[in-house]
Every structure is written in C-alpha cells, then in structure tokens.
Design a protein around this motif. Structure first.
Motif, mmCIF file in Angstrom:
data_model
loop_
_atom_site.group_PDB
_atom_site.id
_atom_site.type_symbol
_atom_site.label_atom_id
_atom_site.label_comp_id
_atom_site.label_asym_id
_atom_site.label_seq_id
_atom_site.Cartn_x
_atom_site.Cartn_y
_atom_site.Cartn_z
ATOM 1 N N ARG A 1 -1.542 1.784 -8.497
ATOM 2 C CA ARG A 1 -2.932 1.400 -8.222
ATOM 3 C C ARG A 1 -2.948 0.338 -7.138
ATOM 4 O O ARG A 1 -2.200 -0.643 -7.210
ATOM 5 C CB ARG A 1 -3.612 0.871 -9.485
ATOM 6 C CG ARG A 1 -5.068 0.458 -9.259
ATOM 7 C CD ARG A 1 -5.770 0.109 -10.555
ATOM 8 N NE ARG A 1 -7.180 -0.202 -10.343
ATOM 9 C CZ ARG A 1 -8.054 -0.422 -11.316
ATOM 10 N NH1 ARG A 1 -7.659 -0.363 -12.582
ATOM 11 N NH2 ARG A 1 -9.313 -0.706 -11.041
ATOM 12 N N TRP A 2 -3.786 0.568 -6.134
ATOM 13 C CA TRP A 2 -3.894 -0.360 -5.012
ATOM 14 C C TRP A 2 -5.298 -0.946 -4.967
ATOM 15 O O TRP A 2 -6.288 -0.249 -5.168
ATOM 16 C CB TRP A 2 -3.608 0.358 -3.694
ATOM 17 C CG TRP A 2 -3.968 -0.443 -2.479
ATOM 18 C CD1 TRP A 2 -5.079 -0.307 -1.693
ATOM 19 C CD2 TRP A 2 -3.219 -1.526 -1.916
ATOM 20 N NE1 TRP A 2 -5.069 -1.230 -0.673
ATOM 21 C CE2 TRP A 2 -3.937 -1.994 -0.794
ATOM 22 C CE3 TRP A 2 -2.016 -2.145 -2.257
ATOM 23 C CZ2 TRP A 2 -3.476 -3.040 -0.001
ATOM 24 C CZ3 TRP A 2 -1.564 -3.194 -1.475
ATOM 25 C CH2 TRP A 2 -2.288 -3.629 -0.359
ATOM 26 N N SER A 3 -5.362 -2.241 -4.686
ATOM 27 C CA SER A 3 -6.657 -2.897 -4.536
ATOM 28 C C SER A 3 -6.550 -3.955 -3.450
ATOM 29 O O SER A 3 -5.616 -4.754 -3.433
ATOM 30 C CB SER A 3 -7.089 -3.547 -5.862
ATOM 31 O OG SER A 3 -8.349 -4.179 -5.719
ATOM 32 N N SER A 4 -7.502 -3.907 -2.518
ATOM 33 C CA SER A 4 -7.571 -4.905 -1.454
ATOM 34 C C SER A 4 -9.008 -5.376 -1.311
ATOM 35 O O SER A 4 -9.928 -4.561 -1.230
ATOM 36 C CB SER A 4 -7.089 -4.311 -0.124
ATOM 37 O OG SER A 4 -7.345 -5.220 0.940
ATOM 38 N N GLN A 5 -9.198 -6.672 -1.272
ATOM 39 C CA GLN A 5 -10.537 -7.244 -1.127
ATOM 40 C C GLN A 5 -10.790 -7.733 0.293
ATOM 41 O O GLN A 5 -11.776 -8.437 0.535
ATOM 42 C CB GLN A 5 -10.700 -8.402 -2.120
ATOM 43 C CG GLN A 5 -10.516 -8.002 -3.573
ATOM 44 C CD GLN A 5 -11.426 -6.852 -3.963
ATOM 45 O OE1 GLN A 5 -12.619 -6.849 -3.666
ATOM 46 N NE2 GLN A 5 -10.854 -5.843 -4.631
ATOM 47 N N SER B 1 -10.930 -1.966 -0.297
ATOM 48 C CA SER B 1 -10.577 -0.611 -0.725
ATOM 49 C C SER B 1 -9.847 -0.669 -2.058
ATOM 50 O O SER B 1 -9.142 -1.636 -2.358
ATOM 51 C CB SER B 1 -9.695 0.092 0.318
ATOM 52 O OG SER B 1 -8.476 -0.615 0.504
ATOM 53 N N GLU B 2 -10.046 0.369 -2.843
ATOM 54 C CA GLU B 2 -9.352 0.502 -4.121
ATOM 55 C C GLU B 2 -8.999 1.963 -4.304
ATOM 56 O O GLU B 2 -9.820 2.847 -4.064
ATOM 57 C CB GLU B 2 -10.219 0.012 -5.272
ATOM 58 C CG GLU B 2 -9.492 -0.020 -6.605
ATOM 59 C CD GLU B 2 -10.309 -0.674 -7.706
ATOM 60 O OE1 GLU B 2 -9.799 -0.809 -8.835
ATOM 61 O OE2 GLU B 2 -11.475 -1.040 -7.424
ATOM 62 N N GLU C 1 -13.728 3.748 -4.552
ATOM 63 C CA GLU C 1 -14.969 3.120 -4.103
ATOM 64 C C GLU C 1 -15.216 3.473 -2.644
ATOM 65 O O GLU C 1 -14.332 3.984 -1.952
ATOM 66 C CB GLU C 1 -14.918 1.601 -4.270
ATOM 67 C CG GLU C 1 -13.817 0.937 -3.464
ATOM 68 C CD GLU C 1 -13.779 -0.566 -3.647
ATOM 69 O OE1 GLU C 1 -13.189 -1.257 -2.794
ATOM 70 O OE2 GLU C 1 -14.354 -1.058 -4.636
ATOM 71 N N ALA D 1 -6.933 4.979 -13.609
ATOM 72 C CA ALA D 1 -7.066 3.532 -13.428
ATOM 73 C C ALA D 1 -7.294 2.831 -14.763
ATOM 74 O O ALA D 1 -6.795 1.724 -14.995
ATOM 75 C CB ALA D 1 -8.208 3.228 -12.457
ATOM 76 N N TRP E 1 0.824 -1.203 0.000
ATOM 77 C CA TRP E 1 0.000 0.000 0.000
ATOM 78 C C TRP E 1 0.863 1.260 0.000
ATOM 79 O O TRP E 1 1.746 1.424 0.833
ATOM 80 C CB TRP E 1 -0.916 -0.024 1.228
ATOM 81 C CG TRP E 1 -1.859 1.137 1.356
ATOM 82 C CD1 TRP E 1 -2.863 1.480 0.514
ATOM 83 C CD2 TRP E 1 -1.881 2.094 2.426
ATOM 84 N NE1 TRP E 1 -3.529 2.599 0.983
ATOM 85 C CE2 TRP E 1 -2.944 2.991 2.161
ATOM 86 C CE3 TRP E 1 -1.124 2.277 3.586
ATOM 87 C CZ2 TRP E 1 -3.259 4.053 3.008
ATOM 88 C CZ3 TRP E 1 -1.430 3.328 4.433
ATOM 89 C CH2 TRP E 1 -2.492 4.200 4.134
#
Length: 327
Positions: free
Chosen positions: A49-53, A116-117, A76, A165, A30
């Motif tokens: 670009r960061w993405s966490s589910q 989070s994205e 988001e 993005a 991150w």
C-alpha cells in the motif's frame, strides 16, 4: 501452503501465496516491496500500500522487476502523466479504480500533480500462467501477457483494492489468506476484462468506441515517437493481432496506415512553416530520416514534401492576392 492447481500439460502446481506477518506491506518506496521472494528465493505474490500526501507536482520511478507484474490501483482522485519505457501512455485526471500494469522489466515513471494513494499487487509470471491454466483448463500460450489498462477506471477493481486496503488492520492466522484471496480476485477481474482468454473469441463488430478513442489519442500523442503496434495494442488492453483486426474493422484501414495518415497530416501543417527544414519536419512526425519521409510522403500524396510545400505556398500567395484585390 495454498496452491493453484492446473491440468495443463506444461503447468506445475505453483505456490501462489506466502504466509505474511502482516497481510499488506506499507511501502517506503513507490511500487517497492521487500517481500517478493520466499526463503528459497522463489518469486511469490505480494501486496503493498502506497500513500503520499505531497500536493506539489512530483515524479516517481518504479523499480524494474524481473519476475513480477506490478498492478497499481488508485484509491483516490489525482492527476498523473505516466510513461512506460519512455513513451507516454496516460495523462490527465484519474480516479478511484484507475489501474496501470507494468510487465516484468518494464520501466514506469509517473508524474503526480497531487496526493495519491494506491494498492500495488505484485504478480509473478508463474502465478499468471497457473491462473490462466486453472481457469481455461488448457496450457497457457507462450505469448499471453497481462496487459496494461493505462489507468482506465474499473469500479469493481477499485472496490477489490479498497477491500485489500482494509486488510491492513487484520491480524491472526487468516489475515494473509484474506488479503491473498482478494489479490487473486483482482487478478481474475483483470484477466476477465482482457477478453482474449477464449481462443475461440469470434467478436466481429470492431473496436468499441472507447478503445478506438484510446488508440487514436495514443497515436496522436506520440506522432513524433517510434511506437509499435504492440505499444498501441497494450494501450487499448488487447493483444497485438486482435487489436489490429478489430481496428481495421472499425476504421477501414490498418493501424500502421492510419498512423502514417496522421503523421502526414501533421507534416503538411508543419511544411507551411518555411523556417522548418524538411529534415526537421521528418523528425517531428516520427520518421528517422528525410529520405524515408520523402518516400512515404510521395507514395501517399503523389509528390515530394518539397514540391508539396512549393505548390501550396503558390496557392496561398494567389489566394492572399485575390482576397486583397476583392477588398
């Protein structure tokens, strides 16, 4: 290589961009980037670009960068508690376009309560200076900073971040130019919202309601912490001096005096609890010693905290006895 021109006396033409194999880096950490310098180890603009589910609550700590501002724009909705250098600057639900900025060497920790994205834009200090001087055609003041919106939402910034993005899938010689141009547009938007690039700004109306609310909420949330005028001003997105003057116009007192009043109001409530010592009350409302607390309390109320507690207790007892007699 593209450059950002400047006519300021102290400015030099600084290379804003580096040519990248892919326009945006997919972050493994991150707010972490592996492309913050060029081959000569000069700081350069980068985008990640960061993405966490992860749906469960989790804490993320950002690397402390010595040369770069880190701009985070959420793509988001999520819930976040954000701390900058140990002080909470934002808490609650945030959404598309919410933006937070960490200045060089600042330590930022966020506790997310769900997925989070985000897009992260890493801006070298030299790039900020060059952009300022190109926009204003004058030398950048030594104290000019890109200040933190503290996850305030701005939909145009959200749309720029969303467009960034989308460049993840672009290829070819223009891919990097496309993402770099969007990153600079995002920076320009933030600098415009900051609202103090014109040294002849003559706004006289005091703080807008939303800035006033952010300032008051920040002070209320940190009554027990050692916060400074700079901390409060950054939370509202204004320079220290501009914030102080506008706050006084809106509230009728300086931020310092307002904060003292809020601390003393909290202290009075705590003094009603006789199990708390005076020194405990002092620490709970942000004073570093009982003597300082006593001095300030007496200056604003005309009596010491101990006398106020004793006098208030007598009044409460008499009131209770009167109510019992009436009953």
């Amino acid at each position: 290589m593209s450059t950002y021109g400047s006519s300021g006396a102290s400015a030099q033409r600084y290379p804003l961009y580096r040519r990248m194999g892919t326009p945006i880096e997919v972050e493994a950490v991150w707010r972490g980037s592996n492309h913050l310098t060029d081959k000569l180890q000069r700081p350069v603009l980068a985008v990640g670009r960061w993405s966490s589910q992860r749906e469960n609550p989790h804490e993320l700590r950002a690397p402390s960068l010595s040369e770069h501002y880190t701009i985070e724009v959420l793509l988001e909705k999520t819930r976040v508690d954000c701390y900058r250098d140990g002080i909470r600057i934002a808490t609650g639900n945030v959404g598309f376009g919410a933006t937070q900025i960490a200045a060089p060497r600042q330590l930022v920790t966020c506790q997310f309560s769900g997925a989070s994205e985000a897009i992260h834009v890493f801006i070298p200090r030299a790039v900020l200076v060059a952009a300022y001087e190109d926009a204003t055609q004058r030398s950048c003041p030594a104290g000019f900073e890109l200040r933190d919106p503290c996850f305030a939402i701005d939909e145009p910034i959200g749309r720029l971040a969303h467009a960034l993005a989308d460049t993840t899938t672009l290829t070819g010689p223009c891919a990097s130019l496309h993402s770099e141009s969007l990153a600079i547009a995002l920076l320009a938007r933030l600098m415009t919202l900051q609202g103090d690039m014109d040294s002849h700004d003559t706004r006289k109306g005091g703080l807008p309601a939303w800035r006033q609310r952010r300032a008051v909420e920040f002070m209320e949330a940190n009554l027990g912490q050692q916060i400074t005028l700079q901390d409060i001003a950054e939370h509202t997105g204004l320079s220290r001096m501009h914030f102080a003057s506008q706050f006084k116009l809106a509230i009728g007192m300086t931020p310092h005096v307002f904060l003292i009043h809020r601390r003393l109001e909290r202290a009075k409530k705590l003094l009603l609890d006789h199990e708390l010592s005076l020194v405990q009350v002092a620490f709970e409302v942000g004073f570093q010693s009982q003597s300082h607390f006593t001095t300030v309390f007496r200056r604003f109320t005309g009596m010491t905290p101990g006398r106020w507690r004793a006098q208030t207790s007598v009044g409460v007892t008499l009131l209770d006895e009167l109510e019992s007699a009436i009953a």
